[in-house]
Motif scaffolding. Structure first.
Motif, short mmCIF file in Angstrom:
data_model
loop_
_atom_site.label_atom_id
_atom_site.label_comp_id
_atom_site.label_asym_id
_atom_site.label_seq_id
_atom_site.Cartn_x
_atom_site.Cartn_y
_atom_site.Cartn_z
N LEU A 180 -90.57 87.33 72.57
CA LEU A 180 -90.83 88.38 72.38
C LEU A 180 -90.04 89.33 71.70
O LEU A 180 -88.46 88.57 72.04
CB LEU A 180 -92.11 89.13 73.59
N GLU A 181 -89.88 90.57 71.95
CA GLU A 181 -88.41 91.51 72.04
C GLU A 181 -87.96 91.45 72.91
O GLU A 181 -88.13 91.54 74.26
CB GLU A 181 -89.62 92.57 71.80
N PRO A 182 -86.85 91.04 72.24
CA PRO A 182 -85.49 90.84 73.69
C PRO A 182 -85.68 92.21 75.06
O PRO A 182 -85.67 91.13 76.18
CB PRO A 182 -84.73 90.21 73.30
N GLY A 183 -85.59 92.76 74.52
CA GLY A 183 -85.16 93.99 75.47
C GLY A 183 -86.96 93.61 76.54
O GLY A 183 -86.53 93.83 77.60
N ARG B 214 -78.49 87.05 67.89
CA ARG B 214 -77.49 88.63 67.93
C ARG B 214 -77.94 89.31 68.05
O ARG B 214 -77.86 90.57 68.95
CB ARG B 214 -77.40 89.00 66.26
N LYS B 215 -79.81 89.27 68.45
CA LYS B 215 -80.48 90.28 68.03
C LYS B 215 -81.03 90.15 69.83
O LYS B 215 -81.31 90.62 70.56
CB LYS B 215 -82.10 89.79 67.17
N THR B 216 -80.80 89.03 69.98
CA THR B 216 -81.09 89.00 71.63
C THR B 216 -79.80 88.69 71.97
O THR B 216 -79.76 89.39 73.65
CB THR B 216 -81.06 86.97 71.85
N LEU B 217 -78.75 88.49 71.66
CA LEU B 217 -77.34 89.14 72.03
C LEU B 217 -77.82 90.96 72.66
O LEU B 217 -77.16 91.00 73.98
CB LEU B 217 -76.23 88.60 71.72
N ASP C 70 -78.18 95.46 76.52
CA ASP C 70 -79.02 96.77 76.80
C ASP C 70 -79.93 96.11 77.85
O ASP C 70 -79.47 97.64 78.57
CB ASP C 70 -80.03 96.61 75.36
N ASN C 71 -79.73 94.87 78.52
CA ASN C 71 -80.65 95.14 79.47
C ASN C 71 -79.81 94.60 80.74
O ASN C 71 -80.51 94.52 81.98
CB ASN C 71 -81.75 94.42 79.95
N ALA C 72 -78.44 94.63 80.79
CA ALA C 72 -77.82 94.06 81.46
C ALA C 72 -77.57 94.57 83.03
O ALA C 72 -78.07 93.71 84.02
CB ALA C 72 -76.34 94.09 81.10
#
Length: 471
Positions: free
Chosen positions: A158-161, A187-190, A195-197
């Motif tokens: 799903l969307e990484p976020g 890249r999008k997953t990274l 963003d969620n670290a």
């Protein structure tokens, strides 16, 4: 890509398939086992998902395998597990989950196989194999996981976020998979990880430590460690490592990037040993450098006593990550001693200096030398050759002195109890001073490692403290 399956696993699948059919539960093998078998990697964990009660299916399978099979039930989670020979088999009912922003404990509802695949961490772990009669053995791949497996790529289904916010531990699993499998993270997953670290703060330290241990046991731990740094996960797990990053220059003189140096040392150590705690020692060996960095006009950048400072930092790191206390002293010792062998190779090696390092390292001397040899990261091949040659000579001297003095796990022939008995004194600072003087005299070679010589030294030292044997 070929799905490689062992005969005993095929028999297990047949038993599960029959039990599922009897119960009317559509059933599938999912996740890591499917991935690993497609990669021809060993796997001893089977995850079984059924559209129905995972607990009921586990009990039916357990009885079919053996009437007295022990099935462990986790009612709270709606799961059950059993062990069959070398396989660990977990059963769960297909489910869908929803999360609050401040917790990783989901609200769980029964769902379909599709719902279950949606909640997986990466497409390569969302692969499923049907154990149902009408399509037995069919791979169900809703997110092109096979294509990502072939391309060695990690992408969230799903969307990484959403994937990472729902369960932030998936970010640690991602960097671990990259190191274990040699895969690249999309890249999008990274970006989603970065963003969620901050969400990692809601995960228990025990679960984070489990992922760190698996990462360190991978063939190239530096891959995962670098990704942890790039995505800011390292800031939450080991901020002491983040503090090592960067190069500072002054008057044309600069120091190396101690973070990059450290992860290279971990990789080089990994080539020499599969021991987890030795790998932890390699990760933490220079942890004190950020706190000890100084600019000295006559010497340039210095990191004096970083070994001692680093050793003092190790207990706090172990407590935070809930790492085992029985491994703390080992890691702390290696961090404290890792500078000693190099200093011995830069001077004429005295027997007393070799005795001292043998005594202090004890049975961990071989591990200490592996760490020191891995600590050579110069890009100058001549330097590397010279350092390794010096370490080889030091090892030879250790073998010679060990053969004659037998100092591994050695204890001086005079104990504290004997000192107190001889002089009729209570535990005190003087007892320690006398014991230390005897030990140092033996290590320096001033007296032989024998009781009579040690007793004479004990009495001489006590006399300087105005303490005398009782009649």
């Amino acid at each position: 890509m070929v799905f490689q399956i062992r005969d005993n696993e095929r028999k297990i699948f047949e038993v599960i398939s029959r039990a599922a059919a009897e119960l009317g539960f559509p059933t599938y093998v999912v996740g890591g086992y499917v991935r690993d078998r497609l990669l021809a990697r060993p796997s001893k964990d089977l995850d079984i998902v059924c559209v129905g009660s995972g607990i009921e299916l586990a009990q039916r399978v357990g009885n079919a395998l053996h009437p007295r099979s022990r099935v462990t039930v986790y009612k709270r989670f709606g799961t059950a597990a059993l062990k069959h020979r070398d396989l660990e088999i977990e059963f769960v009912g297909a489910r869908k989950e929803s999360y609050r922003s401040d917790s990783r404990k989901p609200t769980v509802e029964s769902g379909s196989l599709s719902d279950d695949q949606n909640r997986r961490d990466f497409t390569i772990n969302a692969l499923a194999i049907s154990l149902n009669e009408h399509d037995y053995g069919t791979i169900i791949d809703p997110f092109n996981g096979l294509e990502d497996l072939e391309a060695k790529r990690l992408i969230t289904p799903l969307e990484p976020g959403k994937t990472f916010s729902d369960d932030p531990l998936r970010m640690m699993r991602g960097v671990r998979f990259a190191a274990q499998l040699g895969f690249k993270i999309d890249r999008k997953t990274l970006i989603g990880m970065r963003d969620n670290a901050h969400r990692l703060k809601i995960i228990s330290w025990e679960r984070i430590a489990t992922e760190m241990n698996k990462l360190l046991l991978s063939p190239r731990p530096s891959v995962g460690l670098k990704l942890m740094s790039d995505t800011k996960l390292m800031d939450y797990v080991l901020p002491e490592m983040t503090a090592l990053k960067g190069v500072e220059s002054r008057n044309g003189r600069k120091h190396k990037d101690n973070f990059l140096h450290t992860i290279q040392v971990v990789d080089q150590l990994a080539e020499k040993s599969g021991d987890l705690w030795l790998r932890w020692a390699s990760l933490l060996h220079d942890i004190g450098k950020a706190r000890t960095k100084r600019w000295e006009s006559n010497a340039g950048w210095t990191f004096h006593a970083h070994d001692a400072v680093g050793a003092n930092m190790v207990p706090k790191i172990f407590r935070r990550l809930r790492l085992p206390n029985d491994k703390l002293k080992y890691v702390q010792k290696l961090v404290a001693l890792h500078q000693r062998p190099i200093s011995l190779t830069q001077e004429e090696i005295s027997d007393s200096a070799v005795r001292r390092i043998l005594y202090e390292a004890g049975n961990d001397i071989d591990d200490l030398m592996k760490l020191c040899e891995s600590d050579i990261t110069s890009k100058n091949p001549n330097k590397v050759t010279r350092y390794l040659k010096n370490y080889g000579e030091l090892r030879d001297r250790m073998v010679e002195i060990e053969a004659s003095d037998n100092l591994r796990d050695w204890q001086p022939p005079i104990t504290g109890e004997y000192i107190m008995e001889t002089f009729a004194i209570r535990p005190s600072r003087q007892v320690g001073l006398i014991k230390d003087a005897v030990r140092e005299a033996i290590l320096d070679g001033d007296i032989p490692n024998e009781f009579d010589a040690a007793r004479v030294k004990m009495i001489e030292t006590a006399a300087t403290l105005e303490i005398y044997p009782v009649a």
